[in-house]
Design a protein around this motif. Structure first.
Motif, PDB file in Angstrom:
ATOM      1  N   CYS A 255     -79.547 -18.848 -27.049  1.00 32.74           N
ATOM      2  CA  CYS A 255     -80.227 -17.322 -27.261  1.00 32.74           C
ATOM      3  C   CYS A 255     -80.486 -17.163 -28.477  1.00 32.74           C
ATOM      4  CB  CYS A 255     -79.126 -16.469 -26.672  1.00 32.74           C
ATOM      5  SG  CYS A 255     -78.453 -16.736 -24.860  1.00 32.74           S
ATOM      6  N   THR A 256     -81.522 -16.972 -28.764  1.00 25.32           N
ATOM      7  CA  THR A 256     -82.138 -16.724 -30.147  1.00 25.32           C
ATOM      8  C   THR A 256     -82.549 -15.247 -30.759  1.00 25.32           C
ATOM      9  OG1 THR A 256     -84.397 -17.150 -29.390  1.00 25.32           O
ATOM     10  CG2 THR A 256     -83.397 -19.222 -30.135  1.00 25.32           C
ATOM     11  N   TYR A 257     -82.085 -14.875 -31.799  1.00 27.30           N
ATOM     12  CA  TYR A 257     -81.970 -13.406 -32.136  1.00 27.30           C
ATOM     13  C   TYR A 257     -82.768 -13.389 -33.617  1.00 27.30           C
ATOM     14  CZ  TYR A 257     -78.366 -13.202 -28.596  1.00 27.30           C
ATOM     15  OH  TYR A 257     -77.670 -13.078 -27.501  1.00 27.30           O
ATOM     16  N   TRP A 258     -83.533 -12.490 -33.954  1.00 24.33           N
ATOM     17  CA  TRP A 258     -83.941 -12.040 -35.516  1.00 24.33           C
ATOM     18  C   TRP A 258     -83.344 -10.704 -35.573  1.00 24.33           C
ATOM     19  CZ3 TRP A 258     -87.628 -15.193 -38.126  1.00 24.33           C
ATOM     20  CH2 TRP A 258     -88.187 -14.332 -39.320  1.00 24.33           C
ATOM     21  N   ILE A 259     -82.483 -10.557 -36.750  1.00 31.60           N
ATOM     22  CA  ILE A 259     -82.129  -9.388 -37.245  1.00 31.60           C
ATOM     23  C   ILE A 259     -82.712  -9.161 -38.460  1.00 31.60           C
ATOM     24  CG2 ILE A 259     -79.976  -8.031 -38.012  1.00 31.60           C
ATOM     25  CD1 ILE A 259     -78.408  -9.880 -36.291  1.00 31.60           C
ATOM     26  N   ALA A 260     -83.589  -7.829 -38.585  1.00 27.85           N
ATOM     27  CA  ALA A 260     -84.695  -7.616 -39.520  1.00 27.85           C
ATOM     28  C   ALA A 260     -84.258  -6.454 -40.525  1.00 27.85           C
ATOM     29  CB  ALA A 260     -85.835  -7.514 -39.162  1.00 27.85           C
ATOM     30  N   ASN A 261     -84.033  -6.698 -41.869  1.00 26.93           N
ATOM     31  CA  ASN A 261     -83.755  -5.583 -42.564  1.00 26.93           C
ATOM     32  C   ASN A 261     -85.217  -5.605 -43.518  1.00 26.93           C
ATOM     33  OD1 ASN A 261     -82.425  -3.414 -43.709  1.00 26.93           O
ATOM     34  ND2 ASN A 261     -81.135  -4.788 -45.260  1.00 26.93           N
TER      35      ASN A 261
ATOM     36  N   GLU B 138     -84.902 -11.863 -28.947  1.00 25.75           N
ATOM     37  CA  GLU B 138     -84.849 -10.760 -29.428  1.00 25.75           C
ATOM     38  C   GLU B 138     -85.157 -10.518 -30.773  1.00 25.75           C
ATOM     39  OE1 GLU B 138     -81.480  -8.396 -28.049  1.00 25.75           O
ATOM     40  OE2 GLU B 138     -81.038  -9.818 -26.367  1.00 25.75           O
ATOM     41  N   ILE B 139     -85.471  -9.348 -31.195  1.00 22.72           N
ATOM     42  CA  ILE B 139     -85.986  -8.954 -32.342  1.00 22.72           C
ATOM     43  C   ILE B 139     -85.024  -7.618 -32.567  1.00 22.72           C
ATOM     44  CG2 ILE B 139     -87.253  -8.258 -34.335  1.00 22.72           C
ATOM     45  CD1 ILE B 139     -89.349 -10.356 -33.237  1.00 22.72           C
ATOM     46  N   ARG B 140     -84.111  -7.630 -33.444  1.00 24.07           N
ATOM     47  CA  ARG B 140     -83.403  -6.230 -33.851  1.00 24.07           C
ATOM     48  C   ARG B 140     -83.552  -5.635 -35.041  1.00 24.07           C
ATOM     49  NH1 ARG B 140     -77.847  -6.295 -30.086  1.00 24.07           N
ATOM     50  NH2 ARG B 140     -78.507  -7.488 -28.494  1.00 24.07           N
ATOM     51  N   PHE B 141     -84.036  -4.648 -35.254  1.00 24.16           N
ATOM     52  CA  PHE B 141     -84.373  -3.828 -36.572  1.00 24.16           C
ATOM     53  C   PHE B 141     -83.086  -3.054 -36.844  1.00 24.16           C
ATOM     54  CE2 PHE B 141     -88.652  -4.755 -35.449  1.00 24.16           C
ATOM     55  CZ  PHE B 141     -89.260  -5.288 -36.536  1.00 24.16           C
ATOM     56  N   VAL B 142     -82.741  -3.208 -38.133  1.00 24.00           N
ATOM     57  CA  VAL B 142     -81.308  -2.379 -38.353  1.00 24.00           C
ATOM     58  C   VAL B 142     -81.697  -0.953 -38.153  1.00 24.00           C
ATOM     59  CG1 VAL B 142     -79.837  -1.811 -40.305  1.00 24.00           C
ATOM     60  CG2 VAL B 142     -80.895  -4.261 -40.105  1.00 24.00           C
ATOM     61  N   HIS B 143     -82.658  -0.322 -38.459  1.00 28.77           N
ATOM     62  CA  HIS B 143     -82.989   1.085 -38.111  1.00 28.77           C
ATOM     63  C   HIS B 143     -83.994   1.273 -37.358  1.00 28.77           C
ATOM     64  CE1 HIS B 143     -80.224   2.423 -41.381  1.00 28.77           C
ATOM     65  NE2 HIS B 143     -80.700   1.214 -41.896  1.00 28.77           N
ATOM     66  N   PRO B 144     -83.982   1.823 -35.969  1.00 29.36           N
ATOM     67  CA  PRO B 144     -84.784   2.189 -35.107  1.00 29.36           C
ATOM     68  C   PRO B 144     -86.024   2.688 -35.828  1.00 29.36           C
ATOM     69  CG  PRO B 144     -82.845   2.145 -34.015  1.00 29.36           C
ATOM     70  CD  PRO B 144     -82.621   2.118 -35.464  1.00 29.36           C
TER      71      PRO B 144
ATOM     72  N   PRO C 291     -73.283 -18.688 -24.395  1.00 33.25           N
ATOM     73  CA  PRO C 291     -72.489 -19.704 -25.435  1.00 33.25           C
ATOM     74  C   PRO C 291     -73.060 -20.090 -26.665  1.00 33.25           C
ATOM     75  CG  PRO C 291     -72.856 -20.594 -23.390  1.00 33.25           C
ATOM     76  CD  PRO C 291     -73.646 -19.012 -23.324  1.00 33.25           C
ATOM     77  N   ARG C 292     -74.333 -20.311 -26.502  1.00 38.75           N
ATOM     78  CA  ARG C 292     -75.041 -21.036 -27.489  1.00 38.75           C
ATOM     79  C   ARG C 292     -76.165 -19.796 -28.115  1.00 38.75           C
ATOM     80  NH1 ARG C 292     -75.679 -26.486 -26.269  1.00 38.75           N
ATOM     81  NH2 ARG C 292     -78.035 -26.703 -26.467  1.00 38.75           N
ATOM     82  N   LYS C 293     -75.807 -19.639 -29.477  1.00 37.77           N
ATOM     83  CA  LYS C 293     -76.582 -18.535 -30.150  1.00 37.77           C
ATOM     84  C   LYS C 293     -77.255 -19.157 -31.560  1.00 37.77           C
ATOM     85  CE  LYS C 293     -73.602 -14.604 -28.628  1.00 37.77           C
ATOM     86  NZ  LYS C 293     -72.585 -15.685 -28.175  1.00 37.77           N
ATOM     87  N   MET C 294     -78.358 -18.645 -31.571  1.00 36.38           N
ATOM     88  CA  MET C 294     -78.846 -19.217 -32.976  1.00 36.38           C
ATOM     89  C   MET C 294     -79.566 -17.753 -33.471  1.00 36.38           C
ATOM     90  SD  MET C 294     -81.781 -19.535 -35.164  1.00 36.38           S
ATOM     91  CE  MET C 294     -83.128 -19.368 -33.940  1.00 36.38           C
ATOM     92  N   ILE C 295     -78.928 -17.076 -34.574  1.00 37.35           N
ATOM     93  CA  ILE C 295     -79.082 -15.880 -35.204  1.00 37.35           C
ATOM     94  C   ILE C 295     -79.828 -16.135 -36.457  1.00 37.35           C
ATOM     95  CG2 ILE C 295     -78.139 -13.743 -35.894  1.00 37.35           C
ATOM     96  CD1 ILE C 295     -75.860 -14.517 -34.116  1.00 37.35           C
ATOM     97  N   ILE C 296     -80.959 -15.355 -36.936  1.00 37.67           N
ATOM     98  CA  ILE C 296     -81.582 -15.358 -38.044  1.00 37.67           C
ATOM     99  C   ILE C 296     -81.566 -13.940 -38.532  1.00 37.67           C
ATOM    100  CG2 ILE C 296     -83.947 -15.375 -39.327  1.00 37.67           C
ATOM    101  CD1 ILE C 296     -84.538 -17.692 -37.143  1.00 37.67           C
ATOM    102  N   PHE C 297     -80.835 -13.855 -39.912  1.00 37.35           N
ATOM    103  CA  PHE C 297     -80.935 -12.705 -40.632  1.00 37.35           C
ATOM    104  C   PHE C 297     -82.066 -12.614 -41.619  1.00 37.35           C
ATOM    105  CE2 PHE C 297     -76.617 -12.837 -39.607  1.00 37.35           C
ATOM    106  CZ  PHE C 297     -75.960 -11.614 -39.385  1.00 37.35           C
ATOM    107  N   HIS C 298     -82.986 -11.552 -41.654  1.00 41.62           N
ATOM    108  CA  HIS C 298     -84.056 -11.497 -42.729  1.00 41.62           C
ATOM    109  C   HIS C 298     -83.541 -10.258 -43.652  1.00 41.62           C
ATOM    110  CE1 HIS C 298     -88.365 -11.013 -44.024  1.00 41.62           C
ATOM    111  NE2 HIS C 298     -87.466 -11.585 -45.033  1.00 41.62           N
ATOM    112  N   THR C 299     -82.969 -10.557 -44.604  1.00 39.20           N
ATOM    113  CA  THR C 299     -82.437  -9.667 -45.616  1.00 39.20           C
ATOM    114  C   THR C 299     -83.174  -9.023 -46.744  1.00 39.20           C
ATOM    115  OG1 THR C 299     -81.999 -10.972 -47.432  1.00 39.20           O
ATOM    116  CG2 THR C 299     -80.311 -11.289 -45.559  1.00 39.20           C
TER     117      THR C 299
END
Length: 520
Positions: free
Chosen positions: A307-313, A329-335, A363-371
């Motif tokens: 399961c792959t995620y992009w958390i964007a700041n 999924e792409i999740r922005f910190v502030h909608p 159970p298998r996750k890959m998470i990317i933070f874009h700081t």
């Protein structure tokens, strides 16, 4: 009219007709000298000259740049309607470039063009200072004055004037290029050369991406693992105390026994929009086009049922839009991106979203933070009421702060990054997890008069990079951990990431180049 007076008037007009200083010539002299002093000179005033030869050379260079400027303006001025359209644009380019050179020591590069075209609202607003407003006012005044001046003059032989000046300018371009006179980096030559380079860099963008991944059955799949990539922003390796920096900027990371730092990473590019697609794909110095022609490692994770995620700041620029959207999924910190209209935002604001993702049943996750990291304006990214190093900056204009203030603010953001990464690590300590931190590039902090990024400076080429692994990960993959420890002092380009993140996650792919795998 008296016949004698009439005869004298005609004779005087005849003389004026052939006088060298006609209204057209005077106009061209005034506009050429004005723009040369304002814009061409900006690329010469900060040069340290110690010998007579250097002084002579730079006078020649300035003259050649000024001649090119005059020839371009002559071509533009030949027809008044062409002038009304093109001169405001040319004058605007000169205003912006001279301002960037004087205020930030930044010259026009393909990187700066791309960064400017893709800046988000917050980044753009950071550069609206009193000097920048004054430059806009100067542009309005000079543009209006010269348009009015041009409207009152009739140019004779317009076509001949244009046909002569344009080839002469092209000739100047080719002569200076062949003679290696270092003029392509100076106005107005840089507008041509650097725009040309930028177009070449962008010609592979927005294509259908090729999937390079080839499946392999040799890798042993892991039932449960969390792989985390933290994409840093403008963090240079030599400002981490875990790398020997004399200020304590990473006290939390220093306490972690499973932290391995790589202090000798080299970044090919010095701004986010170009470095990120390079980092995420198989692109390397010999195959730079892969950044815009191939899918990223994210697709390989998807194939192995992560399961792959992009958390964007930060905003997702179009140069890596397709790559980021390979994630499930792409999740922005502030909608609604409201964060970009706020004066303050911190990377720690991503932690609640991160904890929510960790609670997902996958159970298998890959998470990317874009700081947002150490992106200018630094004071926006740490608590200015509770900071470690003082005094801090008081103005978004770098020239209105001392070098000490700028570096203090920068290092305070490094302390915030230390806290953020510590929080990321703390949430997965009891899991089979690995964290890779890699900054997109470094930051210029006054070296050779340069500040910030998107320009050429050695300080920008050495981004921070470190690895953390949990105890469970070490038990499961002792050979990978031993390899990381063994390789920590080696020199790598950011090219290593694609191959290493697949390897450390046991992704079954034949595309892994073991020479670029820090886990081998």
């Amino acid at each position: 009219m008296d016949e004698k007076l009439k005869h004298n008037t005609i004779r005087q007009n005849g003389k004026n007709k052939f006088h060298i200083f006609t209204p057209q010539v005077i106009f061209l002299i005034i506009i050429s000298v004005t723009t040369s002093l304002l814009y061409v000179t900006a690329y010469f005033i900060d040069t340290n000259l110690s010998t007579t030869n250097e002084i002579i050379h730079y006078i020649i260079y300035w003259a050649l740049a000024s001649i090119a400027n005059a020839l371009l303006l002559t071509a533009i001025s030949a027809n008044k309607y062409v002038f009304y359209v093109l001169f405001p644009l040319y004058n605007l380019a000169g205003t912006i470039l001279s301002y960037a050179k004087i205020m930030y020591g930044a010259t026009l590069t393909p990187m700066l063009i791309d960064a400017s075209l893709h800046n988000d609202i917050q980044t753009t607003s950071d550069f609206f200072t009193i000097p920048s407003v004054l430059c806009i006012i100067l542009w309005v005044i000079t543009t209006t004055a010269f348009i009015i001046y041009r409207s009152k003059i009739t140019f004779s032989k317009q076509l001949i004037l244009a046909l002569v000046s344009i080839p002469l300018f092209i000739g100047c371009v080719h002569i200076t290029d062949g003679a290696k006179l270092y003029l392509p980096d100076r106005f107005p030559y840089n507008v041509y050369y650097k725009t040309k380079e930028y177009i070449v860099l962008r010609n592979n963008t927005n294509k259908i991406l090729f999937d390079p991944d080839e499946r392999s059955d040799t890798a042993q799949r892991t039932d449960s693992i969390t792989t985390i990539l933290i994409i840093g922003e403008s963090l240079r390796a030599d400002h981490l105390s875990i790398n020997g920096y004399d200020r304590e900027t990473t006290p939390n990371l220093a306490k972690e026994r499973n932290i391995i730092s790589f202090p000798h990473i080299y970044s090919e590019y010095t701004y986010t929009n170009r470095s990120l697609p390079h980092i995420l794909t198989r692109a390397d110095s010999a195959n730079q086009e892969r950044a815009f022609s191939e899918k990223s490692f994210i697709s390989s994770f998807n194939k192995d049922n992560f399961c792959t995620y992009w958390i964007a700041n930060q905003d997702i620029a179009d140069t890596y839009y397709q790559l980021a959207h390979e994630c499930d999924e792409i999740r922005f910190v502030h909608p609604g991106n409201s964060v970009y209209f706020s004066n303050k935002w911190y990377d720690n604001e991503m932690i609640p979203t991160y904890l929510d993702i960790l609670n997902d049943s996958c159970p298998r996750k890959m998470i990317i933070f874009h700081t947002i990291g150490n992106h200018w304006y630094y004071n926006n990214h740490f608590d200015t009421n509770n900071c470690k190093f003082t005094p801090i900056t008081t103005n978004k204009d770098t020239r209105l702060n001392t070098p000490e203030q700028i570096i203090n603010s920068y290092d305070n953001v490094v302390c915030e990054t230390d806290k953020f990464v510590f929080n990321v690590i703390s949430a997965v300590k009891s899991s089979n997890a690995i964290v890779i931190y890699l900054s997109d590039h470094g930051e210029a902090l006054g070296e050779n008069g340069k500040w910030l990024h998107a320009n050429e400076s050695n300080a920008l080429k050495n981004p921070a990079c470190f690895i953390w692994y949990s105890d469970i990960y070490k038990q499961n993959y002792p050979e990978k951990v031993n390899a990381v420890i063994k390789n920590k002092n080696k020199r790598y380009r950011t090219d290593f990431l694609y191959h290493s993140i697949l390897s450390c996650s046991n992704i079954g792919s034949k595309t892994i180049d073991e020479k670029l795998n820090i886990f081998k």
